[in-house]
Design an enzyme around this catalytic site. Structure first.
Site, PDB file in Angstrom:
ATOM      1  N   LEU A  75       0.822  -1.210   0.000  1.00  0.00           N
ATOM      2  CA  LEU A  75       0.000   0.000   0.000  1.00  0.00           C
ATOM      3  C   LEU A  75       0.848   1.249   0.000  1.00  0.00           C
ATOM      4  O   LEU A  75       0.490   2.260  -0.599  1.00  0.00           O
ATOM      5  CB  LEU A  75      -0.914   0.016   1.225  1.00  0.00           C
ATOM      6  CG  LEU A  75      -2.052  -0.997   1.248  1.00  0.00           C
ATOM      7  CD1 LEU A  75      -2.784  -0.926   2.571  1.00  0.00           C
ATOM      8  CD2 LEU A  75      -3.022  -0.759   0.105  1.00  0.00           C
ATOM      9  N   GLY A  76       1.963   1.207   0.704  1.00  0.00           N
ATOM     10  CA  GLY A  76       2.809   2.387   0.756  1.00  0.00           C
ATOM     11  C   GLY A  76       3.812   2.252   1.882  1.00  0.00           C
ATOM     12  O   GLY A  76       3.731   1.341   2.703  1.00  0.00           O
ATOM     13  N   GLY A 118       5.471   4.159   5.062  1.00  0.00           N
ATOM     14  CA  GLY A 118       5.359   5.299   5.964  1.00  0.00           C
ATOM     15  C   GLY A 118       6.652   5.486   6.714  1.00  0.00           C
ATOM     16  O   GLY A 118       7.652   4.839   6.414  1.00  0.00           O
ATOM     17  N   GLY A 119       6.632   6.386   7.677  1.00  0.00           N
ATOM     18  CA  GLY A 119       7.824   6.661   8.449  1.00  0.00           C
ATOM     19  C   GLY A 119       8.316   5.455   9.228  1.00  0.00           C
ATOM     20  O   GLY A 119       9.499   5.353   9.526  1.00  0.00           O
ATOM     21  N   PHE A 120       7.418   4.544   9.528  1.00  0.00           N
ATOM     22  CA  PHE A 120       7.806   3.434  10.387  1.00  0.00           C
ATOM     23  C   PHE A 120       7.984   2.119   9.646  1.00  0.00           C
ATOM     24  O   PHE A 120       8.454   1.151  10.210  1.00  0.00           O
ATOM     25  CB  PHE A 120       6.764   3.242  11.496  1.00  0.00           C
ATOM     26  CG  PHE A 120       6.662   4.435  12.385  1.00  0.00           C
ATOM     27  CD1 PHE A 120       7.575   4.613  13.410  1.00  0.00           C
ATOM     28  CD2 PHE A 120       5.687   5.387  12.176  1.00  0.00           C
ATOM     29  CE1 PHE A 120       7.504   5.721  14.216  1.00  0.00           C
ATOM     30  CE2 PHE A 120       5.614   6.499  12.986  1.00  0.00           C
ATOM     31  CZ  PHE A 120       6.517   6.679  14.009  1.00  0.00           C
ATOM     32  N   GLY A 121       7.581   2.064   8.441  1.00  0.00           N
ATOM     33  CA  GLY A 121       7.751   0.819   7.711  1.00  0.00           C
ATOM     34  C   GLY A 121       6.765   0.692   6.569  1.00  0.00           C
ATOM     35  O   GLY A 121       5.974   1.603   6.296  1.00  0.00           O
ATOM     36  N   ARG A 122       6.859  -0.437   5.916  1.00  0.00           N
ATOM     37  CA  ARG A 122       6.019  -0.677   4.735  1.00  0.00           C
ATOM     38  C   ARG A 122       4.660  -1.212   5.161  1.00  0.00           C
ATOM     39  O   ARG A 122       4.551  -1.962   6.116  1.00  0.00           O
ATOM     40  CB  ARG A 122       6.704  -1.684   3.810  1.00  0.00           C
ATOM     41  CG  ARG A 122       7.983  -1.126   3.199  1.00  0.00           C
ATOM     42  CD  ARG A 122       8.845  -2.213   2.624  1.00  0.00           C
ATOM     43  NE  ARG A 122       8.283  -2.789   1.415  1.00  0.00           N
ATOM     44  CZ  ARG A 122       8.425  -2.286   0.198  1.00  0.00           C
ATOM     45  NH1 ARG A 122       9.104  -1.182   0.038  1.00  0.00           N
ATOM     46  NH2 ARG A 122       7.905  -2.885  -0.844  1.00  0.00           N
ATOM     47  N   LYS A 168       1.312  -3.343   8.950  1.00  0.00           N
ATOM     48  CA  LYS A 168       2.489  -2.479   8.899  1.00  0.00           C
ATOM     49  C   LYS A 168       3.679  -3.246   9.439  1.00  0.00           C
ATOM     50  O   LYS A 168       3.621  -3.792  10.536  1.00  0.00           O
ATOM     51  CB  LYS A 168       2.236  -1.224   9.739  1.00  0.00           C
ATOM     52  CG  LYS A 168       3.422  -0.287   9.775  1.00  0.00           C
ATOM     53  CD  LYS A 168       3.048   1.049  10.363  1.00  0.00           C
ATOM     54  CE  LYS A 168       2.202   1.859   9.407  1.00  0.00           C
ATOM     55  NZ  LYS A 168       2.349   3.296   9.555  1.00  0.00           N
ATOM     56  N   ASP A 228       3.242  12.604  15.149  1.00  0.00           N
ATOM     57  CA  ASP A 228       3.495  12.666  13.702  1.00  0.00           C
ATOM     58  C   ASP A 228       2.204  12.941  12.941  1.00  0.00           C
ATOM     59  O   ASP A 228       1.828  12.214  12.040  1.00  0.00           O
ATOM     60  CB  ASP A 228       4.168  11.371  13.218  1.00  0.00           C
ATOM     61  CG  ASP A 228       4.908  11.583  11.902  1.00  0.00           C
ATOM     62  OD1 ASP A 228       5.076  12.756  11.488  1.00  0.00           O
ATOM     63  OD2 ASP A 228       5.321  10.586  11.284  1.00  0.00           O
TER      64      ASP A 228
END
Ligand SMILES: *[C@@H]1O[C@H](CO)[C@@H](O)[C@H](O)[C@H]1NC(C)=O
Ligand SMILES: *[C@@H]1O[C@H](CO)[C@@H](O)[C@H](O)[C@H]1NC(C)=O
Ligand SMILES: *[C@@H]1O[C@H](CO)[C@@H](O)[C@H](O)[C@H]1NC(C)=O
Ligand SMILES: *[C@@H]1O[C@H](CO)[C@@H](O)[C@H](O)[C@H]1NC(C)=O
Ligand SMILES: *[C@@H]1O[C@H](CO)[C@@H](O)[C@H](O)[C@H]1NC(C)=O
Ligand SMILES: *[C@@H]1O[C@H](CO)[C@@H](O)[C@H](O)[C@H]1NC(C)=O
Ligand SMILES: *[C@@H]1O[C@H](CO)[C@@H](O)[C@H](O)[C@H]1NC(C)=O
Ligand SMILES: *[C@@H]1O[C@H](CO)[C@@H](O)[C@H](O)[C@H]1NC(C)=O
Length: 671
Positions: free
Chosen positions: A354-355, A357-361, A377, A474
């Site tokens: 999906l995408g 983010g700052g913390f992981g895929r 996530k 965040d």
């Protein structure tokens, strides 16, 4: 009688892979690349081994063996016609018990019957006997591969190829070997144990017979080894049987046929060399045949299957491996099995991505049992330090339920990796709607205002309404997700804590996103509800202006969105900052409210910022927003100061950054 297609069809099916094709009528042909499941007519010592090798003799002396194609073959178009052209190819090998001694050989034979029970072994090769050898009533044609020199048949040597009519006295013969394309002869040793190929060709128009041999995998030489003329119309009966005959004499040998093809009026089809069965290993044959073949086979199979099972189990174990400790039992209901998550996301395939983010895929998944759509996530986490606290927090966060927060369903822990399972939000993240590239219609005013109120309500819940104060850390458009009804849901809350545990201040990687970071957060690294309020202020401006928090001004230099809106406010052109993609279609009163609230929340002085309760009250218009002028006087001065070069915002924009404290300490001095 001819081979009719209706007769051949069952054989064709039965032969399966070995048989390529049968022609109908005059153009009969077949090919056996190995003899598994074939229905050859065998007698004497001839057998087909389990791996598909035709073994004509089995290593016992003074015995013979025959193998015939099960159906008789028509060589003439009509009963009184002439024998038509035909072509035979076969792959053979001779294994000897003693290195340089062999008896006797292999012959390809065409005979009126497949019952050669009266023939003799040894030098008669299972073809004829003392009485009928050479008698025209035999109606027999043979191509012999002979490894003995029999004086009675005027054999030329003990390693030759010959053409025989009705008996073993060859019409024509030649020492084994082949001619290359330049006509140079290369000798071959028939009892070398090597695999060889032979061709027998008859041209019915000129009654020419050619016999050729080569080592395997060499193309058929142009020049045959033996070429002679004999009118087979005067020899062969109609119909006749085709097959092989072989015999041992005082010295035992093994004669093998690996593949065979035949064609009438066309070349013999190519034998598939790759499919041919393997020959048994050459060597002392003291052990029984069963031990010799079965024991290594069984051992190999056993070792292989044990190995495969171990590999499978280890891989499965590794694939599904999780970390689970006693203290986690209390979080049981929030724990997902890695196997389920792996299956839910097709092994975290790109298709489900999906995408990042700052913390992981983040991957989309469908839980195998409940069929629930989830977002998984993957957060990489090297240290085990603080994991217990964090998981406790995850579990407690899992109990947070609010219509404007993304529901955390649970977690799974693996070595160096934490997997968080959330409700799946079908409309993705807000930033894709705000900063889209294509021609998609933008979000209308009502949706934007609704989203802003939703996020404010979610954040209020985290700050003030739940058991503990949860600081988001965040807040930004990409962390606001939209469900199927376009309701805003704030995601990723509490995750920043993961990076706090067990680290000291000087090495802390500050979490947050450039442009959303409050000045005091950059300075002290300490997050609070007021640093969240600062980020929320930037978020408000981002939604209304449709601009990223760090934008380029008309001169191409980077400027913070807050400063840009502030400048417009000073110039009395606040509404010029509203996203032009709305084409003026918005509520002026609401837009003014949100822009001013955004500026207020983004106040550099933390104590000037409103609480989330106040923010909600302003948005619901329960309370009127204080006039900005008084509070922003101070703000204005700070802005001026920043413009003189003390600007924490004017830094390269990174979606998720690591800030070192040293660079920013000047500003605190300036302030
Ligand atoms: C070879 O075949 C013959 C007859 O079928 C049999 O008597 C003999 O035992 C076999 N020899 C071996 C070594 O299998
Ligand atoms: C094999 O051939 C024989 C005689 O040609 C026939 O009787 C038998 O049914 C065939 N078997 C199979 C399995 O085709
Ligand atoms: C064909 O052969 C049969 C005997 O096999 C014989 O009776 C007949 O006359 C022959 N026909 C011709 C045209 O030669
Ligand atoms: C076969 O080879 C061996 C050596 O390997 C030799 O001693 C023997 O004389 C040879 N026999 C024949 C018949 O060539
Ligand atoms: C083969 O022919 C012989 C006589 O020549 C006979 O005794 C034997 O039964 C025949 N075998 C088969 C399988 O027809
Ligand atoms: C050839 O075989 C036939 C029948 O089997 C027999 O009558 C004849 O005498 C044999 N000829 C010779 C020269 O042996
Ligand atoms: C036999 O070989 C000769 C060359 O020596 C060739 O011209 C002829 O076509 C071949 N005949 C067959 C039936 O392969
Ligand atoms: C072979 O013999 C037949 C008669 O048996 C004859 O008709 C035919 O022309 C001969 N073929 C050649 C190539 O001589």
């Amino acid at each position: 009688m001819k081979i009719s297609p209706s007769f051949l069809l069952p054989i064709l099916l039965f032969h399966g892979l070995n048989l390529v094709a049968f022609g109908a009528g005059d153009d009969q042909q077949f090919v056996f690349s190995g003899f598994s499941l074939t229905n050859l007519t065998l007698d004497g010592t001839a057998t087909v081994t389990p791996n598909g090798l035709l073994e004509l003799t089995n290593g016992t002396s003074q015995l013979k063996g025959h193998a015939f194609f099960p159906a008789p073959v028509s060589f003439r178009r009509s009963i009184n016609g002439t024998v038509q052209s035909f072509s035979v190819s076969f792959v053979f090998a001779i294994h000897t018990t003693y290195p340089n001694l062999s008896c006797h050989g292999i012959a390809f034979v065409i005979a009126p019957s497949n019952n050669l029970s009266t023939a003799l072994a040894a030098q008669y090769m299972g073809l004829t006997n003392i009485d009928n050898n050479g008698n025209a009533s035999n109606h027999m044609f043979a191509a012999e591969i002979d490894t003995m020199q029999n004086i009675e048949f005027q054999d030329i040597d003990n390693n030759h190829v010959g053409v025989d009519i009705n008996g073993l006295h060859s019409l024509e013969s030649h020492s084994a070997g082949y001619y290359d394309k330049d006509g140079i002869f290369y000798g071959m040793n028939l009892i070398s144990g090597h695999v060889m190929q032979a061709w027998v060709d008859y041209d019915g128009d000129v009654a020419q017979i050619n016999v050729t041999i080569t080592p395997i995998e060499m193309p058929k030489p142009v020049r045959p080894l033996v070429s002679t003329t004999y009118n087979l119309s005067d020899v062969l009966m109609e119909p006749s049987f085709v097959g092989f005959s072989s015999a041992t004499g005082p010295i035992n040998s093994r004669h093998y046929i690996l593949g065979w093809s035949f064609g009438i009026n066309k070349p013999a089809p190519a034998i598939d060399i790759a499919k041919l069965p393997k020959l048994p290993r050459l060597g002392p044959k003291s052990q029984s045949k069963a031990m010799e073949i079965l024991l290594p086979l069984a051992t190999a199979t056993f070792i292989l299957s044990v190995g495969a099972a171990v590999v499978f189990l280890v891989r499965r174990r590794r694939r599904y491996a999780e970390l689970r400790e006693d203290w986690e039992n209390e979080f049981g209901p929030h724990r997902f099995s890695y196997k389920d998550l792996l299956h839910a996301t097709d092994g975290f395939s790109d298709k489900h991505f999906l995408g990042a983010g700052g913390f992981g895929r983040v991957y989309k998944g469908i839980l195998p049992k409940s069929k629930l759509e989830v977002a998984v996530k993957k957060v990489s986490h090297e240290s085990r330090q603080g994991m217990k606290e964090f998981v406790a927090e995850v579990a407690s966060i899992g109990r947070i339920r609010h219509r404007n927060l993304v529901q955390l369903l649970g977690y799974c822990r693996r070595k160096g990796e934490l997997l968080l399972v959330y409700d799946y939000m079908s409309n993705g993240s807000l930033d894709r709607f705000l900063h889209f590239q294509g021609n998609k219609p933008t979000l209308d005013w009502a949706h934007r205002f609704q989203i802003i109120k939703g996020v404010a309500s979610g954040l209020l819940y985290l700050h003030e309404k739940w058991d503990k104060v949860v600081i988001h850390r965040d807040i930004k458009a990409s962390n606001v997700l939209l469900d199927n009804e376009m309701n805003a849901r704030l995601g990723d809350f509490g995750l920043a804590r993961l990076y706090d545990h067990g680290t000291n201040l000087h090495t802390t990687h500050m979490v947050g996103t450039m442009g959303y970071l409050a000045p005091e957060l950059i300075h002290t690294g300490k997050a609070s509800t007021l640093t969240d309020a600062f980020a929320f202020g930037t978020f408000l401006l981002e939604v209304i202006c449709g601009q990223r928090p760090i934008k380029e001004d008309e001169h191409g230099s980077q400027i913070s969105l807050v400063d840009w809106v502030l400048e417009h406010w000073h110039n009395g052109s606040l509404l010029d900052t509203v996203d032009p993609r709305l084409h003026g279609d918005y509520n002026v009163e609401e837009a003014c409210l949100v822009l001013k609230l955004g500026l207020l929340c983004s106040h550099p002085c933390s104590n000037a910022r409103p609480s989330m309760q106040q923010v909600n009250d302003y948005l619901e218009q329960d309370t009127t927003l204080p006039e900005l002028a008084s509070t922003l006087l101070n703000f204005n001065e700070l802005a001026l100061m920043r413009n003189r070069g003390f600007d924490p915002y004017i830094m390269p924009y990174h979606p998720s950054l690591v800030v070192s404290f040293g660079t920013i300490s000047d500003i605190s001095g300036g302030r």
